[in-house]
Design a protein around this motif. Structure first.
Motif, PDB file in Angstrom:
ATOM      1  N   SER A  73      71.024 -80.856 -71.600  1.00  0.00           N
ATOM      2  CA  SER A  73      70.733 -79.479 -71.239  1.00  0.00           C
ATOM      3  C   SER A  73      71.908 -78.829 -70.517  1.00  0.00           C
ATOM      4  CB  SER A  73      69.505 -79.433 -70.341  1.00  0.00           C
ATOM      5  OG  SER A  73      69.382 -78.148 -69.793  1.00  0.00           O
ATOM      6  N   GLU A  74      72.068 -77.536 -70.799  1.00  0.00           N
ATOM      7  CA  GLU A  74      73.114 -76.776 -70.118  1.00  0.00           C
ATOM      8  C   GLU A  74      72.548 -75.998 -68.945  1.00  0.00           C
ATOM      9  OE1 GLU A  74      74.870 -74.244 -73.040  1.00  0.00           O
ATOM     10  OE2 GLU A  74      75.596 -75.916 -74.227  1.00  0.00           O
ATOM     11  N   ALA A  75      71.292 -76.250 -68.633  1.00  0.00           N
ATOM     12  CA  ALA A  75      70.666 -75.521 -67.536  1.00  0.00           C
ATOM     13  C   ALA A  75      71.149 -76.078 -66.196  1.00  0.00           C
ATOM     14  CB  ALA A  75      69.151 -75.651 -67.636  1.00  0.00           C
ATOM     15  N   CYS A  82      72.353 -63.873 -66.671  1.00  0.00           N
ATOM     16  CA  CYS A  82      71.643 -65.116 -66.361  1.00  0.00           C
ATOM     17  C   CYS A  82      72.493 -66.338 -66.727  1.00  0.00           C
ATOM     18  CB  CYS A  82      70.301 -65.165 -67.075  1.00  0.00           C
ATOM     19  SG  CYS A  82      69.300 -66.579 -66.571  1.00  0.00           S
ATOM     20  N   HIS A  83      73.169 -66.284 -67.859  1.00  0.00           N
ATOM     21  CA  HIS A  83      73.984 -67.434 -68.271  1.00  0.00           C
ATOM     22  C   HIS A  83      75.089 -67.719 -67.265  1.00  0.00           C
ATOM     23  CE1 HIS A  83      72.756 -66.776 -72.736  1.00  0.00           C
ATOM     24  NE2 HIS A  83      71.818 -67.388 -72.027  1.00  0.00           N
ATOM     25  N   ALA A 131      65.257 -62.764 -65.844  1.00  0.00           N
ATOM     26  CA  ALA A 131      64.482 -62.712 -67.080  1.00  0.00           C
ATOM     27  C   ALA A 131      63.781 -61.358 -67.188  1.00  0.00           C
ATOM     28  CB  ALA A 131      63.470 -63.853 -67.130  1.00  0.00           C
ATOM     29  N   PHE A 176      73.289 -69.361 -64.283  1.00  0.00           N
ATOM     30  CA  PHE A 176      72.392 -70.516 -64.396  1.00  0.00           C
ATOM     31  C   PHE A 176      72.665 -71.440 -65.580  1.00  0.00           C
ATOM     32  CE2 PHE A 176      69.509 -67.684 -61.861  1.00  0.00           C
ATOM     33  CZ  PHE A 176      69.461 -68.501 -60.744  1.00  0.00           C
ATOM     34  N   ARG A 177      73.757 -71.190 -66.290  1.00  0.00           N
ATOM     35  CA  ARG A 177      74.037 -72.061 -67.429  1.00  0.00           C
ATOM     36  C   ARG A 177      75.432 -72.642 -67.232  1.00  0.00           C
ATOM     37  NH1 ARG A 177      74.555 -69.507 -73.369  1.00  0.00           N
ATOM     38  NH2 ARG A 177      75.398 -71.306 -74.437  1.00  0.00           N
ATOM     39  N   ILE A 225      68.618 -73.435 -60.994  1.00  0.00           N
ATOM     40  CA  ILE A 225      67.487 -72.644 -61.498  1.00  0.00           C
ATOM     41  C   ILE A 225      66.255 -72.913 -60.645  1.00  0.00           C
ATOM     42  CG2 ILE A 225      65.817 -72.390 -63.398  1.00  0.00           C
ATOM     43  CD1 ILE A 225      68.070 -72.938 -65.365  1.00  0.00           C
ATOM     44  N   GLU A 281      64.352 -79.354 -65.788  1.00  0.00           N
ATOM     45  CA  GLU A 281      64.929 -79.925 -67.001  1.00  0.00           C
ATOM     46  C   GLU A 281      65.505 -81.305 -66.690  1.00  0.00           C
ATOM     47  OE1 GLU A 281      65.474 -80.249 -70.463  1.00  0.00           O
ATOM     48  OE2 GLU A 281      65.585 -78.063 -70.342  1.00  0.00           O
ATOM     49  N   MET A 283      68.539 -70.246 -77.640  1.00  0.00           N
ATOM     50  CA  MET A 283      67.249 -70.397 -76.987  1.00  0.00           C
ATOM     51  C   MET A 283      66.212 -69.530 -77.696  1.00  0.00           C
ATOM     52  SD  MET A 283      68.311 -68.902 -73.289  1.00  0.00           S
ATOM     53  CE  MET A 283      66.859 -68.174 -72.615  1.00  0.00           C
ATOM     54  N   CYS A 324      71.628 -60.905 -70.896  1.00  0.00           N
ATOM     55  CA  CYS A 324      71.697 -62.328 -71.280  1.00  0.00           C
ATOM     56  C   CYS A 324      72.795 -63.006 -70.457  1.00  0.00           C
ATOM     57  CB  CYS A 324      72.063 -62.500 -72.753  1.00  0.00           C
ATOM     58  SG  CYS A 324      71.032 -61.629 -73.945  1.00  0.00           S
ATOM     59  N   ASP A 362      68.724 -65.499 -79.735  1.00  0.00           N
ATOM     60  CA  ASP A 362      70.070 -65.435 -80.253  1.00  0.00           C
ATOM     61  C   ASP A 362      70.099 -64.837 -81.665  1.00  0.00           C
ATOM     62  OD1 ASP A 362      72.658 -65.982 -79.410  1.00  0.00           O
ATOM     63  OD2 ASP A 362      72.777 -67.655 -80.820  1.00  0.00           O
ATOM     64  N   PHE A 377      65.958 -66.450 -60.890  1.00  0.00           N
ATOM     65  CA  PHE A 377      65.927 -66.738 -62.326  1.00  0.00           C
ATOM     66  C   PHE A 377      64.889 -65.842 -63.018  1.00  0.00           C
ATOM     67  CE2 PHE A 377      64.637 -69.296 -66.045  1.00  0.00           C
ATOM     68  CZ  PHE A 377      65.882 -69.542 -66.606  1.00  0.00           C
TER      69      PHE A 377
HETATM   70  C1  HEC Z   1      66.736 -65.797 -67.081  1.00  0.00           C
HETATM   71  C2  HEC Z   1      67.834 -66.525 -67.626  1.00  0.00           C
HETATM   72  C3  HEC Z   1      68.314 -66.338 -69.036  1.00  0.00           C
HETATM   73  C4  HEC Z   1      68.333 -65.189 -69.798  1.00  0.00           C
HETATM   74  C5  HEC Z   1      67.890 -63.795 -69.398  1.00  0.00           C
HETATM   75  C6  HEC Z   1      68.891 -65.550 -71.080  1.00  0.00           C
HETATM   76  N1  HEC Z   1      69.207 -66.884 -71.103  1.00  0.00           N
HETATM   77 FE1  HEC Z   1      70.028 -67.910 -72.678  1.00  0.00          FE
HETATM   78  N2  HEC Z   1      70.046 -69.619 -71.557  1.00  0.00           N
HETATM   79  C7  HEC Z   1      69.597 -69.736 -70.258  1.00  0.00           C
HETATM   80  C8  HEC Z   1      69.761 -71.111 -69.817  1.00  0.00           C
HETATM   81  C9  HEC Z   1      69.398 -71.664 -68.454  1.00  0.00           C
HETATM   82  C10 HEC Z   1      70.334 -71.821 -70.889  1.00  0.00           C
HETATM   83  C11 HEC Z   1      70.674 -73.321 -70.955  1.00  0.00           C
HETATM   84  C12 HEC Z   1      69.455 -74.026 -71.551  1.00  0.00           C
HETATM   85  C13 HEC Z   1      69.590 -75.519 -71.748  1.00  0.00           C
HETATM   86  O1  HEC Z   1      70.647 -75.991 -72.167  1.00  0.00           O
HETATM   87  O2  HEC Z   1      68.585 -76.219 -71.481  1.00  0.00           O
HETATM   88  C14 HEC Z   1      70.496 -70.857 -71.973  1.00  0.00           C
HETATM   89  C15 HEC Z   1      71.013 -71.150 -73.237  1.00  0.00           C
HETATM   90  C16 HEC Z   1      71.229 -70.253 -74.254  1.00  0.00           C
HETATM   91  C17 HEC Z   1      71.854 -70.590 -75.524  1.00  0.00           C
HETATM   92  C18 HEC Z   1      72.415 -71.968 -75.890  1.00  0.00           C
HETATM   93  C19 HEC Z   1      71.631 -72.656 -76.930  1.00  0.00           C
HETATM   94  C20 HEC Z   1      70.187 -72.918 -76.554  1.00  0.00           C
HETATM   95  O3  HEC Z   1      69.319 -72.541 -77.352  1.00  0.00           O
HETATM   96  O4  HEC Z   1      69.914 -73.501 -75.469  1.00  0.00           O
HETATM   97  C21 HEC Z   1      71.852 -69.442 -76.276  1.00  0.00           C
HETATM   98  C22 HEC Z   1      72.391 -69.253 -77.678  1.00  0.00           C
HETATM   99  C23 HEC Z   1      71.246 -68.388 -75.464  1.00  0.00           C
HETATM  100  N3  HEC Z   1      70.880 -68.922 -74.239  1.00  0.00           N
HETATM  101  C24 HEC Z   1      71.066 -67.081 -75.873  1.00  0.00           C
HETATM  102  C25 HEC Z   1      70.522 -66.057 -75.071  1.00  0.00           C
HETATM  103  C26 HEC Z   1      70.419 -64.674 -75.488  1.00  0.00           C
HETATM  104  C27 HEC Z   1      70.884 -64.103 -76.809  1.00  0.00           C
HETATM  105  C28 HEC Z   1      69.855 -63.997 -74.441  1.00  0.00           C
HETATM  106  C29 HEC Z   1      69.525 -62.522 -74.336  1.00  0.00           C
HETATM  107  C30 HEC Z   1      68.848 -61.864 -75.396  1.00  0.00           C
HETATM  108  C31 HEC Z   1      69.607 -64.974 -73.371  1.00  0.00           C
HETATM  109  N4  HEC Z   1      70.024 -66.207 -73.804  1.00  0.00           N
HETATM  110  C32 HEC Z   1      69.057 -64.661 -72.142  1.00  0.00           C
HETATM  111  C33 HEC Z   1      69.081 -68.727 -69.478  1.00  0.00           C
HETATM  112  C34 HEC Z   1      68.884 -67.398 -69.868  1.00  0.00           C
END
Ligand code: HEC
Length: 110
Positions: A53-55, A104-105, A70, A108-109, A59, A48, A1, A101, A5, A66
């Motif tokens: 989507s993996e959301a 939240c995942h 964040a 919510f993921r 959410i 979404e 996202m 990270c 990452d 949520f």
């Molecule tokens: C407040 C919530 C939240 C936080 C905090 C969060 N994420 Fe996520 N992340 C999500 C959600 C929801 C998804 C699924 C998105 C989708 O598939 O549409 C996701 C998906 C991802 C993915 C899967 C690929 C992509 O791009 O969708 C990666 C990699 C990722 N996050 C990395 C991170 C990292 C690294 C951090 C911390 C620095 C982080 N996230 C913090 C909610 C969050």
């Protein structure tokens, strides 16, 4: 996202010694993560509909929670940035930020 990452991966690589330790670069990565967090809630404001989507749909039922998660990431990054000096302090920062990270995942993921 977004770039989250890439920045976290860069920090992990430095903490593990796979990349040369560079405190300035690590702090810059943390600053980018911090700067990117307000975008998370904005990005997910509209429900979404992409089937790939993996959301999780919860959410949008629990958007306050949520947003709080964040903000917790933003705070973890803000706290971690000035502490990074060497590998051990970077590893600690990675653990704290990565934990935010994951928090939240996990919730919510898919
Ligand atoms: C407040 C919530 C939240 C936080 C905090 C969060 N994420 Fe996520 N992340 C999500 C959600 C929801 C998804 C699924 C998105 C989708 O598939 O549409 C996701 C998906 C991802 C993915 C899967 C690929 C992509 O791009 O969708 C990666 C990699 C990722 N996050 C990395 C991170 C990292 C690294 C951090 C911390 C620095 C982080 N996230 C913090 C909610 C969050």
């Amino acid at each position: 996202m977004m770039g989250l990452d890439d920045d976290l991966k860069l920090m992990i690589a430095m903490a593990k010694g796979e990349k040369a330790m560079d405190a300035d670069a690590a702090q810059a990565a943390v600053q980018r993560i911090k700067a990117g967090t307000p975008e998370i809630a904005t990005l997910f404001k509209a429900p979404e509909t992409d089937p790939k989507s993996e959301a999780l749909p919860t959410i949008w039922d629990e958007f306050d929670q949520f947003t709080t998660l964040a903000q917790e990431l933003e705070q973890a990054a803000a706290k971690a940035a000035p502490t990074i000096q060497d590998r051990p302090t970077l590893a600690q920062a990675v653990a704290n930020i990565g934990g935010a990270c994951r928090a939240c995942h996990r919730r919510f993921r898919k």
